[in-house]
Design an enzyme around this catalytic site. Structure first.
Site, PDB file in Angstrom:
ATOM      1  N   ASP A   8       0.910  -1.169   0.000  1.00  0.00           N
ATOM      2  CA  ASP A   8       0.000   0.000   0.000  1.00  0.00           C
ATOM      3  C   ASP A   8       0.937   1.204   0.000  1.00  0.00           C
ATOM      4  O   ASP A   8       1.100   1.881   1.004  1.00  0.00           O
ATOM      5  CB  ASP A   8      -0.949   0.003   1.212  1.00  0.00           C
ATOM      6  N   HIS A 241       8.898  -1.098   9.552  1.00  0.00           N
ATOM      7  CA  HIS A 241       7.893  -2.169   9.567  1.00  0.00           C
ATOM      8  C   HIS A 241       8.040  -3.087   8.346  1.00  0.00           C
ATOM      9  O   HIS A 241       8.279  -4.285   8.474  1.00  0.00           O
ATOM     10  CB  HIS A 241       6.474  -1.594   9.520  1.00  0.00           C
TER      11      HIS A 241
HETATM   12  C1  BDR Z   1       2.051  -0.587   8.646  1.00  0.00           C
HETATM   13  O1  BDR Z   1       1.009   0.328   8.299  1.00  0.00           O
HETATM   14  C2  BDR Z   1       1.433   1.157   7.245  1.00  0.00           C
HETATM   15  O2  BDR Z   1       1.202   2.489   7.569  1.00  0.00           O
HETATM   16  C3  BDR Z   1       2.897   0.922   7.060  1.00  0.00           C
HETATM   17  O3  BDR Z   1       3.282   1.036   5.699  1.00  0.00           O
HETATM   18  C4  BDR Z   1       3.105  -0.476   7.567  1.00  0.00           C
HETATM   19  O4  BDR Z   1       2.835  -1.430   6.563  1.00  0.00           O
HETATM   20  C5  BDR Z   1       2.539  -0.265  10.027  1.00  0.00           C
HETATM   21  O5  BDR Z   1       1.514  -0.397  10.951  1.00  0.00           O
HETATM   22 CA    CA Z   2       2.719  -0.723   4.230  1.00  0.00          CA
END
Ligand code: BDR
Ligand code: CA
Length: 318
Positions: A8, A241
């Site tokens: 995303d 992340h």
């Molecule tokens: C996740 O949520 C998105 O905002 C980031 O890209 C990551 O995949 C972290 O909670």
């Molecule tokens: Ca993400």
């Protein structure tokens, strides 16, 4: 290893893409996109433009889910804008790619790749689990052939980031996440439990600042935005992340503690989006999830910067 990233495409997704492209062991055969940090149109655009920036326009991009399950609209929130900027990549403006998105859907590409590559295929999801849920729903036999599924999603032992209970990728589509987690398909969960142990800091970003390529300049700019705005004012900032999910896909030993468990997702009430042990699967000896609880963050950060520095140094951007 054949690798598909499901993004995303926000800032840490862009970092995961850069890191994956620099991995000698992984062949990135495609990027599937989803709503999440941004709308689907922006996820597709950001992915195409980033691949152009990184001189890998040969990697095909597939359009995926537009809305969460049970909904017919999706709007990004102020929280997401704060972390990823209005355009998802820290308001950095990239040169527009000349490539078009593929006509095949993300879901069909996932299924076709599962059929073609089976054990040799690894899927890393870094957004809401909607594409993966659709693919399992459409052809669970094919999807059960996939060698490894690693997802950046959830929080088991610590609070969430979009709510006290829920991590963003799960909260953005709790119904799809519940479907995947209860489907019996095996997966590794890289949740906030471990990703908040892998923070980028300013000195790390400075390493990229010295690299004289357009790609390094843009990646530095967007990461600076992210570092400054994620958890602003708190001790945290700039959790890696999505890159950590790529690392765990390439080398599972980066996780130093993993919990085998059957999981579910709460889909109503104040704790909507919470990932939690599934009571009905408690006594089932087969556990579908392997949840990362501890990580060798020093080794990960060293590998992340070695690979991204090297990649960004050598990329010839358009
Ligand atoms: C996740 O949520 C998105 O905002 C980031 O890209 C990551 O995949 C972290 O909670
Ligand atoms: Ca993400």
């Amino acid at each position: 290893m054949k690798l598909i990233l499901d993004l995303d495409t926000g800032i840490d997704d862009a970092l995961a893409l850069t890191y994956a492209l620099g991995q000698p062991e992984a062949e990135l055969i495609g990027v599937t996109t989803t709503f999440g940090n941004v709308t689907i149109d922006k996820a597709v655009k950001n992915t195409l433009d980033l691949l152009a920036l990184l001189n890998r326009e040969d990697v095909p991009v597939f359009r995926g889910s537009v809305f969460p399950w049970g909904s017919n609209s999706y709007q990004t929130t102020d929280d997401l804008h704060r972390v990823h900027g209005l355009n998802g990549i820290g308001n950095v403006v990239l040169l527009e790619s000349s490539k078009a998105v593929q006509s095949q859907s993300a879901v069909d590409f996932l299924i076709e790749s599962a059929e073609n590559f089976g054990e040799d295929l690894t899927i890393v999801t870094a957004g809401p689990l909607t594409n993966l849920a659709e693919a399992i729903k459409k052809n669970s036999t094919a999807m059960s052939k996939v060698g490894r599924i690693v997802m950046m999603a959830g929080a088991l032992t610590i609070p969430g980031n979009l709510s006290p209970f829920a991590e963003a990728n799960v909260l953005n589509d709790p119904l799809a996440a519940k479907f995947v987690l209860e489907s019996g398909i095996s997966f590794t969960m890289i949740g906030l439990d471990v990703t908040l142990q892998t923070m980028i800091d300013q000195k790390d970003i400075k390493q990229w600042q010295t690299i004289p390529t357009n790609a390094a300049k843009a990646i530095t700019e967007m990461t600076t935005y992210y570092y400054t705005n994620e958890y602003s004012g708190e001790e945290f900032g700039g959790a890696l992340h999505d890159p950590l999910a790529v690392a765990a896909a390439i080398d599972p030993a980066i996780l130093t503690q993993v919990l085998p468990i059957n999981l579910t997702v709460e889909t109503t009430g104040p704790s909507i989006g919470r990932t939690i042990g599934d009571l009905t699967g408690l006594n089932n000896p087969i556990k579908s999830a392997a949840v990362g609880l501890a990580v060798d963050s020093t080794a990960f950060l060293e590998d992340f910067f070695t690979i991204t520095n090297n990649f960004l140094m050598n990329v010839k951007s358009i």
